[in-house]
Design an enzyme around this catalytic site. Sequence first.
Site, mmCIF file in Angstrom:
data_model
loop_
_atom_site.group_PDB
_atom_site.id
_atom_site.type_symbol
_atom_site.label_atom_id
_atom_site.label_comp_id
_atom_site.label_asym_id
_atom_site.label_seq_id
_atom_site.Cartn_x
_atom_site.Cartn_y
_atom_site.Cartn_z
ATOM 1 N N GLY A 1 88.013 64.522 -38.968
ATOM 2 C CA GLY A 1 87.760 63.566 -40.049
ATOM 3 C C GLY A 1 86.419 62.883 -39.830
ATOM 4 C CG HIS A 2 85.916 60.234 -36.507
ATOM 5 N ND1 HIS A 2 86.975 60.428 -35.655
ATOM 6 C CD2 HIS A 2 86.016 58.959 -36.926
ATOM 7 C CE1 HIS A 2 87.687 59.319 -35.562
ATOM 8 N NE2 HIS A 2 87.132 58.410 -36.321
ATOM 9 C CE LYS B 1 86.668 59.904 -52.210
ATOM 10 N NZ LYS B 1 86.969 60.790 -53.343
ATOM 11 N NE ARG C 1 96.194 52.397 -34.491
ATOM 12 C CZ ARG C 1 95.285 51.662 -35.130
ATOM 13 N NH1 ARG C 1 94.805 52.074 -36.278
ATOM 14 N NH2 ARG C 1 94.853 50.520 -34.614
HETATM 15 P P1 AMP Z 1 88.029 55.011 -37.209
HETATM 16 O O1 AMP Z 1 87.371 55.586 -36.008
HETATM 17 O O2 AMP Z 1 89.482 55.338 -37.337
HETATM 18 O O3 AMP Z 1 87.722 53.549 -37.407
HETATM 19 O O4 AMP Z 1 87.361 55.753 -38.459
HETATM 20 C C1 AMP Z 1 85.982 55.778 -38.637
HETATM 21 C C2 AMP Z 1 85.682 56.331 -40.010
HETATM 22 O O5 AMP Z 1 86.237 57.629 -40.136
HETATM 23 C C3 AMP Z 1 86.304 55.478 -41.147
HETATM 24 O O6 AMP Z 1 85.388 55.410 -42.224
HETATM 25 C C4 AMP Z 1 87.520 56.269 -41.507
HETATM 26 O O7 AMP Z 1 87.953 56.063 -42.842
HETATM 27 C C5 AMP Z 1 87.039 57.689 -41.304
HETATM 28 N N1 AMP Z 1 88.173 58.587 -41.114
HETATM 29 C C6 AMP Z 1 89.220 58.436 -40.273
HETATM 30 N N2 AMP Z 1 90.097 59.439 -40.430
HETATM 31 C C7 AMP Z 1 89.590 60.251 -41.388
HETATM 32 C C8 AMP Z 1 90.035 61.463 -41.997
HETATM 33 N N3 AMP Z 1 91.170 62.044 -41.667
HETATM 34 N N4 AMP Z 1 89.245 62.022 -42.948
HETATM 35 C C9 AMP Z 1 88.070 61.448 -43.310
HETATM 36 N N5 AMP Z 1 87.600 60.297 -42.773
HETATM 37 C C10 AMP Z 1 88.356 59.707 -41.831
#
Ligand code: AMP
Length: 273
Positions: free
Chosen positions: A33-34, A145, A184
């Site tokens: 995702g990242h 999103k 998570r």
């Molecule tokens: P986090 O590290 O969880 O704070 O996420 C960092 C960025 O990655 C945030 O903009 C999230 O929305 C995005 N993000 C997390 N999981 C996904 C995913 N499965 N698909 C796309 N973007 C994601």
Amino acid sequence: MKIISNPLELKKYLQTLNVTIGFVPTMGALHEGHLSLIKEAKRNNAIVVVSIFVNPTQFLKGEDLDKYPRKDDADTKVCELSGVDILFFPHAKDIYTEDEVSILCPKVRGFVLEGFSRPGHFNGVLTVVNKLLNIVSPTNAYFGKKDAQQLHLIKLMVEQLFMRVNIIEVETMRENDGLAMSSRNVYLSKEQRKEALKISSSLKTAFSMVSKGELSTCGITKIMREILSPLEIFYVVILDRKFHTLKKVEIGNSIVLVEVKVGETRLLDNMWL
Ligand code: AMP
């Protein structure tokens, strides 16, 4: 790839470059995702900055701050291999002081849904995103999103504070079986991982009900709740683009959002209808 931990050093360095900057803020434990955010940033900017910072102010007392997955070495490798130009790895002491100016999230939209069960969480999110955007001054900043309420509030902040950055929204990346990728997910046991599939399955059902002409939000969320049972449900709602509740789905202007607890892990997901 340059690795910088000092915010002022990064800010100064970036000011010397006269190029488009794409910025991807994260809390690390990077997954695909990242990576999709990074790819999107690489496509449209001369340089890409990724930050990894597990922001303490967005965790409430008793939440998983101390056990949040940290994979600094692996994340550094992933960034290097993905062609990231600058990895920003700040320490909390360089981001926060004892007596802070703070950003407060909106009183209504910041305290519903995730903000209802985690009051104050979005104050922390907006505060850190504001700081990071001020340090990096990116042309474009990329957000997923998947965290729809977070994205909505960040867009509100940028609009209401007349900030200069473009916020770019990136589609949710999913595992092959539909589970939205999340740092998570590593908390889930095999059994819980299976239970978690009820989330994407409830969203797919919502989508298919709408395709078949069912527009009553109550009717749709009732069936979704049945699919999600017996998981603990924080919310299942259908809202419009401005995050107002809807009685009837407005096709193209409605989002269905779900947050549940699987074991001890909160998982959220959503789908546009
Ligand atoms: P986090 O590290 O969880 O704070 O996420 C960092 C960025 O990655 C945030 O903009 C999230 O929305 C995005 N993000 C997390 N999981 C996904 C995913 N499965 N698909 C796309 N973007 C994601």
